[in-house]
Design a protein around this motif. Structure first.
Motif, PDB file in Angstrom:
ATOM      1  N   ALA A 145       9.012  35.487  -2.420  1.00  0.00           N
ATOM      2  CA  ALA A 145       9.649  36.576  -3.158  1.00  0.00           C
ATOM      3  C   ALA A 145       8.856  37.846  -2.873  1.00  0.00           C
ATOM      4  CB  ALA A 145       9.660  36.273  -4.655  1.00  0.00           C
ATOM      5  N   PRO A 146       9.542  38.960  -2.684  1.00  0.00           N
ATOM      6  CA  PRO A 146       8.835  40.220  -2.461  1.00  0.00           C
ATOM      7  C   PRO A 146       7.988  40.577  -3.687  1.00  0.00           C
ATOM      8  CG  PRO A 146      11.180  40.449  -1.993  1.00  0.00           C
ATOM      9  CD  PRO A 146      10.984  39.116  -2.622  1.00  0.00           C
ATOM     10  N   PRO A 147       6.916  41.309  -3.529  1.00  0.00           N
ATOM     11  CA  PRO A 147       6.344  41.788  -2.277  1.00  0.00           C
ATOM     12  C   PRO A 147       5.546  40.678  -1.588  1.00  0.00           C
ATOM     13  CG  PRO A 147       4.963  42.478  -4.092  1.00  0.00           C
ATOM     14  CD  PRO A 147       6.139  41.741  -4.696  1.00  0.00           C
ATOM     15  N   GLY A 148       5.064  40.958  -0.405  1.00  0.00           N
ATOM     16  CA  GLY A 148       4.258  39.987   0.312  1.00  0.00           C
ATOM     17  C   GLY A 148       5.076  39.082   1.208  1.00  0.00           C
ATOM     18  N   ASP A 149       6.245  39.532   1.615  1.00  0.00           N
ATOM     19  CA  ASP A 149       7.148  38.703   2.410  1.00  0.00           C
ATOM     20  C   ASP A 149       7.376  39.283   3.804  1.00  0.00           C
ATOM     21  OD1 ASP A 149       8.510  40.857   1.143  1.00  0.00           O
ATOM     22  OD2 ASP A 149      10.420  39.902   1.556  1.00  0.00           O
TER      23      ASP A 149
END
Length: 188
Positions: A145-149
């Motif tokens: 799941a955003p963020p970090g995608d």
């Protein structure tokens, strides 16, 4: 034909197995949980379907010689999720990108190589730092799941790869799951 009509028409060209998967995803998404938990539940539902040869029609397994091909298999009428098949011919690759919503992917056939990145900024310049390289073989499921995608996906194999993606958005309406393409310096 409008997109919603096209989505309904596409839904009638599904297999019984895909209809069962959509029902499982609908139940998980309907719980109204936070994105990370929803992705986890959807991943649990998707995994058992990845070994099924009757999940997609022949048409939904067709690639495109110029780029990876997206087949929108289902878009929920309330926009809460979509099921998409991506067909990758050998050597096809995405740009480095992130997504509009949570996502769960499962490899139905072949394997995909994925490079994951983290955005680093010193306030004046930004770059992408590679954090992980993963090879997702047939049957592999992952979610985020955003963020970090932020990632790039490619088919490094000599055969076709097919993956199923479940997004927490109406991809039939949006046309893509990609929120942003990154053209920053990036680790290889």
């Amino acid at each position: 034909m409008t997109l919603s009509t096209a989505s309904r028409t596409a839904a009638r060209r599904t297999t019984a197995r895909l209809d069962a998967l959509v029902g499982e995803v609908r139940e998980a998404v309907g719980r109204g949980l936070p994105p990370e938990l929803t992705a986890y539940l959807v991943a649990e539902r998707l995994a058992p379907f990845l070994g099924e040869s009757d999940l997609l029609t022949g048409e939904q397994r067709q690639g495109d010689p110029d780029r990876y091909r997206q087949h929108v298999l289902h878009a929920e009428s309330d926009g809460s999720f979509s099921v998409v098949a991506l067909v990758w011919l050998p050597g096809q690759v995405t740009p480095i990108h992130d997504h509009v919503s949570w996502c769960v992917t499962g490899v139905l056939e072949g394997e995909e190589s994925e490079r994951r990145y983290r955005l680093v900024s010193d306030g004046t310049t930004a770059r992408l730092v590679a954090t992980e390289h993963v090879v997702n073989a047939q049957g592999t499921v992952c979610g985020f799941a955003p963020p970090g995608d932020i990632h790039r996906v490619r088919n490094n194999c000599t055969s076709t790869a097919i993956s199923l993606h479940v997004y927490g958005a109406d991809i039939a309406r949006l046309g893509t799951s990609i929120r942003r393409v990154y053209k920053l310096p990036a680790d290889r």
